[in-house]
Design an enzyme around this catalytic site. Structure first.
Site, PDB file in Angstrom:
ATOM      1  N   ARG A 172       0.733  -1.162   0.185  1.00  0.00           N
ATOM      2  CA  ARG A 172       0.378  -0.215   0.166  1.00  0.00           C
ATOM      3  C   ARG A 172       0.644   1.289   0.113  1.00  0.00           C
ATOM      4  O   ARG A 172       0.527   1.908  -0.726  1.00  0.00           O
ATOM      5  CB  ARG A 172      -0.879  -0.403   1.338  1.00  0.00           C
ATOM      6  CG  ARG A 172      -2.101   1.198   1.064  1.00  0.00           C
ATOM      7  CD  ARG A 172      -2.548   0.519   1.842  1.00  0.00           C
ATOM      8  NE  ARG A 172      -3.623   2.386   1.976  1.00  0.00           N
ATOM      9  CZ  ARG A 172      -4.929   2.018   3.273  1.00  0.00           C
ATOM     10  NH1 ARG A 172      -4.925   0.838   4.202  1.00  0.00           N
ATOM     11  NH2 ARG A 172      -5.605   3.005   3.242  1.00  0.00           N
ATOM     12  N   TYR A 228       7.354 -22.651  13.920  1.00  0.00           N
ATOM     13  CA  TYR A 228       7.874 -21.315  13.470  1.00  0.00           C
ATOM     14  C   TYR A 228       8.919 -21.761  12.091  1.00  0.00           C
ATOM     15  O   TYR A 228       9.041 -21.019  11.316  1.00  0.00           O
ATOM     16  CB  TYR A 228       8.805 -21.791  14.798  1.00  0.00           C
ATOM     17  CG  TYR A 228      10.489 -20.692  14.090  1.00  0.00           C
ATOM     18  CD1 TYR A 228      10.101 -20.234  15.279  1.00  0.00           C
ATOM     19  CD2 TYR A 228      11.934 -21.226  13.794  1.00  0.00           C
ATOM     20  CE1 TYR A 228      10.995 -18.828  14.851  1.00  0.00           C
ATOM     21  CE2 TYR A 228      12.682 -20.199  14.110  1.00  0.00           C
ATOM     22  CZ  TYR A 228      12.518 -18.198  14.440  1.00  0.00           C
ATOM     23  OH  TYR A 228      13.282 -17.978  14.359  1.00  0.00           O
ATOM     24  N   THR A 259      22.771 -16.586  16.448  1.00  0.00           N
ATOM     25  CA  THR A 259      22.745 -14.894  16.501  1.00  0.00           C
ATOM     26  C   THR A 259      23.581 -14.852  17.955  1.00  0.00           C
ATOM     27  O   THR A 259      21.865 -15.198  18.516  1.00  0.00           O
ATOM     28  CB  THR A 259      21.985 -14.189  15.693  1.00  0.00           C
ATOM     29  OG1 THR A 259      22.144 -14.468  14.812  1.00  0.00           O
ATOM     30  CG2 THR A 259      22.468 -12.836  16.008  1.00  0.00           C
TER      31      THR A 259
END
Ligand code: NAD
Ligand code: UDP
Length: 311
Positions: free
Chosen positions: A105, A144, A174
């Site tokens: 949009r 997940y 990480t």
């Protein structure tokens, strides 16, 4: 100066990214439902004139005028994403749909934080981006990993069908400062246990491998991917230095000079046996390679937890 939306901006990676984007001179809107994120992670940004915090859940639509979107909202630790699996898959699918609708949009560029989990328990090693993965669609991790796979599909289809300007990044394990002490992932668990003199909980026999990327390196990779033109990914971002979980435990015991012992706990179902990124594509297309060696990164993370835990 761009106006940049960071969903999940009060989480571990999001907090580092918000700081980096403010330092680069941008206007940042941080959006978070505070499921695993905390206001304290972004405390010193709260009064910054170019920073804005919105409490919002991306499973609900939102309209904002922005130039760029980093879609990071989603719990990343197995403990937290399995706590409410239906919510996790809603975040990945409805949440990504809403962010893509917004990007379409307002004509914003959108980067999706995908994951090495899309490779599942990989049959190819190391993992390249053209490997399709080995994922259990009905397991405990699927809210997940299948959620993130579907989010990648949505990104690609909005790109092909609607011309949305997308970037997909597959993040490998990480770690670093601002991980929560009860996050549940291996690096923070082991460091907190070692500093508190508690047993280090190795799941299984500790022979499974992971490759650990220091958060500063990851942030640099995320920004490079977002800022270049013409390459939408997916691209792996991770540190190819690979360790067994047992090696990691021993390294952390040594670096903290802890007298803690190692204890063995049952291996969670569908826990991947090995994981290491092939980062050829990131090197070629982004000129990116991790700079922080694992020992150096662990030392910085240990210092952070020492200050948080006051030990
Ligand atoms: P984190 O759990 O610390 O942060 C996630 C943030 O998203 C939190 O602030 C949380 O409150 C917020 N959040 C969760 N659901 C939300 C929702 N429905 N609406 C709004 N906010 C929501 O995790 P992280 O390590 O910072 O991970 C950030 C992103 O990177 C995640 O998408 C994760 O899947 C991805 N990733 C991380 C790693 C890693 O090793 N850290 C690896 C692969 C992928
Ligand atoms: N792990 C462990 N002890 C812990 C936490 C995790 O041995 O206290 C193991 C876990 O089983 C997995 C590896 O460490 O093999 C990495 O787990 P993490 O939850 O950090 O990330 P992921 O499994 O998503 O890579």
């Amino acid at each position: 100066m761009l106006r940049i939306l960071v969903t999940g901006g009060a989480g571990f990676i999001g907090a580092h990214l918000c700081r980096r984007l403010i330092a680069d001179g941008h206007e940042v809107i941080c959006l978070d439902n505070f499921f695993t994120g905390r206001k304290s992670n972004i405390a010193e940004l709260l009064n910054h004139p170019r920073f804005e915090l919105i409490r919002h859940d991306i499973t609900q639509p939102i309209l904002l005028e922005v130039d760029r979107i980093y879609n990071l909202a989603c719990p990343a630790s197995p403990v937290h994403y399995q706590y409410n699996p239906v919510k996790t898959i809603k975040t990945n699918i409805l949440g990504t749909l809403h962010m893509l609708g917004l990007a379409k949009r307002v004509k914003a560029r959108i980067l999706q934080a995908s994951t090495s989990e899309v490779y599942g328990d990989p049959l190819e090693h190391p993992q390249r981006e053209d490997y399709w993965g080995n994922v259990n669609p009905i397991g405990l991790r699927s809210c997940y990993d299948e959620g993130k796979r579907c989010a990648e599909t949505l990104m690609m289809d909005y790109h092909r069908q609607n011309g949305v300007d997308i970037r997909i990044v597959r993040i490998f394990n990480t770690y670093g400062p601002y991980m929560s002490e009860n996050d549940g992932r291996v690096v923070s668990n082991f460091i907190v246990q070692a500093l508190q003199g508690k047993d280090l909980t190795v799941y299984g026999d500790g022979s499974q491998t992971r490759s650990f990327c220091y958060v500063d390196d990851l942030i640099e990779g995320l920004c490079r991917m977002m800022n270049q033109d013409g390459f939408i990914g997916p691209v792996n971002l991770g540190n190819p230095q690979e360790y067994t979980v047992l090696e990691l435990a021993e390294m952390i015991l040594k670096l903290t000079s802890s007298k803690s012992k190692i204890v063995y706990k049952p291996l969670p179902a569908n826990d991947p046996a090995k994981r290491r990124p092939d980062i050829t594509l990131a090197k070629e297309r982004l000129g990116w390679t991790p700079k922080v060696d694992t020992v150096e990164g662990l030392k910085k993370t240990i210092e952070y937890f020492r200050s948080v835990l006051k030990v």
